[in-house]
Design a protein around this motif. Structure first.
Motif, mmCIF file in Angstrom:
data_model
loop_
_atom_site.group_PDB
_atom_site.id
_atom_site.type_symbol
_atom_site.label_atom_id
_atom_site.label_comp_id
_atom_site.label_asym_id
_atom_site.label_seq_id
_atom_site.Cartn_x
_atom_site.Cartn_y
_atom_site.Cartn_z
ATOM 1 N N LEU A 160 0.849 -1.198 0.000
ATOM 2 C CA LEU A 160 0.000 0.000 0.000
ATOM 3 C C LEU A 160 0.880 1.241 0.000
ATOM 4 O O LEU A 160 1.781 1.384 0.836
ATOM 5 N N VAL A 161 0.609 2.172 -0.927
ATOM 6 C CA VAL A 161 1.375 3.414 -1.050
ATOM 7 C C VAL A 161 0.641 4.526 -0.307
ATOM 8 O O VAL A 161 -0.581 4.656 -0.407
ATOM 9 N N ILE A 162 1.428 5.335 0.441
ATOM 10 C CA ILE A 162 0.882 6.514 1.119
ATOM 11 C C ILE A 162 1.629 7.735 0.602
ATOM 12 O O ILE A 162 2.865 7.801 0.693
ATOM 13 N N ASP A 163 0.894 8.688 0.037
ATOM 14 C CA ASP A 163 1.475 9.920 -0.490
ATOM 15 C C ASP A 163 1.311 11.020 0.549
ATOM 16 O O ASP A 163 0.221 11.199 1.119
ATOM 17 N N ALA A 164 2.403 11.783 0.818
ATOM 18 C CA ALA A 164 2.393 12.785 1.891
ATOM 19 C C ALA A 164 2.333 14.213 1.375
ATOM 20 O O ALA A 164 2.461 15.151 2.164
ATOM 21 N N LYS A 165 2.152 14.421 0.081
ATOM 22 C CA LYS A 165 2.068 15.783 -0.464
ATOM 23 C C LYS A 165 0.598 16.187 -0.600
ATOM 24 O O LYS A 165 -0.276 15.352 -0.742
ATOM 25 N N VAL A 202 -1.097 3.204 -8.097
ATOM 26 C CA VAL A 202 -2.005 2.061 -8.151
ATOM 27 C C VAL A 202 -1.628 1.241 -9.381
ATOM 28 O O VAL A 202 -2.065 1.533 -10.502
ATOM 29 N N LEU A 203 -0.776 0.228 -9.162
ATOM 30 C CA LEU A 203 -0.248 -0.586 -10.250
ATOM 31 C C LEU A 203 -0.734 -2.017 -10.073
ATOM 32 O O LEU A 203 -0.359 -2.681 -9.096
ATOM 33 N N PRO A 204 -1.564 -2.525 -10.977
ATOM 34 C CA PRO A 204 -2.064 -3.899 -10.847
ATOM 35 C C PRO A 204 -0.915 -4.911 -10.837
ATOM 36 O O PRO A 204 0.020 -4.841 -11.627
ATOM 37 N N GLY A 205 -0.992 -5.846 -9.906
ATOM 38 C CA GLY A 205 0.029 -6.867 -9.783
ATOM 39 C C GLY A 205 1.250 -6.452 -9.003
ATOM 40 O O GLY A 205 2.097 -7.287 -8.685
ATOM 41 N N ASP A 209 -4.798 -2.268 -4.774
ATOM 42 C CA ASP A 209 -5.713 -1.628 -5.720
ATOM 43 C C ASP A 209 -6.211 -0.291 -5.213
ATOM 44 O O ASP A 209 -7.272 0.196 -5.615
ATOM 45 N N GLY A 210 -5.458 0.326 -4.334
ATOM 46 C CA GLY A 210 -5.794 1.641 -3.822
ATOM 47 C C GLY A 210 -4.574 2.259 -3.170
ATOM 48 O O GLY A 210 -3.553 1.599 -2.935
ATOM 49 N N ALA A 211 -4.643 3.578 -2.882
ATOM 50 C CA ALA A 211 -3.545 4.297 -2.237
ATOM 51 C C ALA A 211 -4.147 5.312 -1.266
ATOM 52 O O ALA A 211 -5.351 5.596 -1.311
#
Length: 342
Positions: A160-165, A202-205, A209-211
């Motif tokens: 899971l990606v978390i963006d801080a901007k 959000v890159l499949p595989g 499937d979310g950020a």
């Protein structure tokens, strides 16, 4: 006797007597005047003494009043000095706070430093909620994009990606001039940022499937949900979840529970093997406890046999002491009870 006024001697005598009488009157008048002057001088002396005493009392009262006034003035000046010192300290703190606010404004006015500011808050939250091996900072994805924070979640859902901007300029413009134009610009900036996160992270595989879009300000988060709920819904559609520091901590606690459950399932085989070994150890303890109990039973029977022999030896000693050498009836041996085990 008739005085002859034509006689010069008579006239001289009369003149001398008049002169003497005049002198006597003058002397008496002078004596009375001197007595009056003496009484006036005595009165003046008493008055001057009273004035001197009154002046001394007035001078003493004035000195005491001046001393008291000086003490009060000194105390007032001391209190004023303390207040001025407190005002100076408060002014210094205000200047420091102003410099900090200006520094924070400078940080938030630059996109790169603003991202670093958000990353600092996010770093504190993630470091408190997750173990060190559960996340990576500035992780590079296969598309060449750098994620501010990548949570190593099991698949599914995946990392899971978390963006801080966050788009602060449009929000500041909205606060400075709340108009339809600034509202439209604020919504447009958020939509653009949400689409960018969805396209980059959000890159499949490869990722989940979310950020998450982390907002380091509860005020912006409240503004979104209060006045721009359509942006939140569009984020749900794009699978970009907007979180604040409070909701980020709740989300991280949930992720920690998922990670803990996944690791427990991965280690279930080791746990079962450890439980089997523990069961064997318990069986061995039970077996050794049974053997120890049998040893205790044998020791108890031996102690009872020793007690019987001691009792028989005591009776024989009594007979020898009484010179009784007759046959002693054979005492029946005392047998210890036998414990049967099922």
């Amino acid at each position: 006797m008739i005085l002859d006024l034509s006689d010069p001697a008579t006239l001289g005598a009369l003149g001398a007597g008049a002169l003497a009488l005049l002198l006597l009157v003058v002397v008496l008048a002078m004596s009375a005047r001197l007595r009056d002057l003496s009484r006036a001088q005595a009165q003046l002396t008493g008055t001057l003494a009273g004035l001197a005493d009154a002046q001394a009392r007035a001078e003493a009262g004035t000195a005491a009043a001046l001393t008291d006034g000086a003490a009060r003035t000194a105390a007032s000046l001391g209190a004023l000095q303390q207040r001025l010192a407190a005002i100076d300290a408060a002014q210094s703190r205000i200047e420091d706070l102003s410099s900090n606010v200006l520094g924070l404004q400078d940080i938030l006015s630059n996109k790169q430093t603003r991202g670093a500011f958000g990353e600092i808050q996010l770093h504190d939250l993630v470091a408190k909620a997750l173990p060190p091996d559960a996340f990576t900072w500035q992780a590079t994805l296969t598309n060449g994009r750098r994620a501010d924070c990548l949570i190593h979640m099991p698949d599914p859902p995946g990392p899971l990606v978390i963006d801080a901007k966050f788009p602060l300029e449009s929000y500041e413009a909205l606060l400075a001039e709340p108009s339809q134009t600034t509202k439209t610009a604020f919504r447009a900036a958020l939509r653009t940022h949400i689409r960018a996160i969805a396209d980059k992270y959000v890159l499949p595989g490869e990722t989940a499937d979310g950020a998450c879009l982390f907002l380091p300000s509860e005020a912006i988060y409240a503004e979104l949900h209060a006045n721009h709920p359509e942006i939140v819904r569009e984020g749900f559609v794009a699978r970009v979840w907007i979180v604040s520091p409070t909701t980020m901590m709740a989300t991280l606690n949930t992720l920690r529970a998922v990670l803990k459950d996944h690791r427990m399932r991965e280690q279930a085989g080791d746990i079962r093997r450890a439980l089997a070994a523990l069961g064997r150890d318990v069986e061995l303890i039970v077996e050794r406890a049974a053997k120890l109990e049998s040893h205790f039973d044998q020791a108890r029977r031996d102690v009872e046999g020793i007690a019987t022999a001691a009792e028989r030896a005591g009776r024989r000693a009594e007979r020898l002491d009484a010179f009784d050498f007759g046959e002693e009836a054979a005492a029946k041996p005392r047998l210890a009870p036998v414990i049967r085990r099922g």
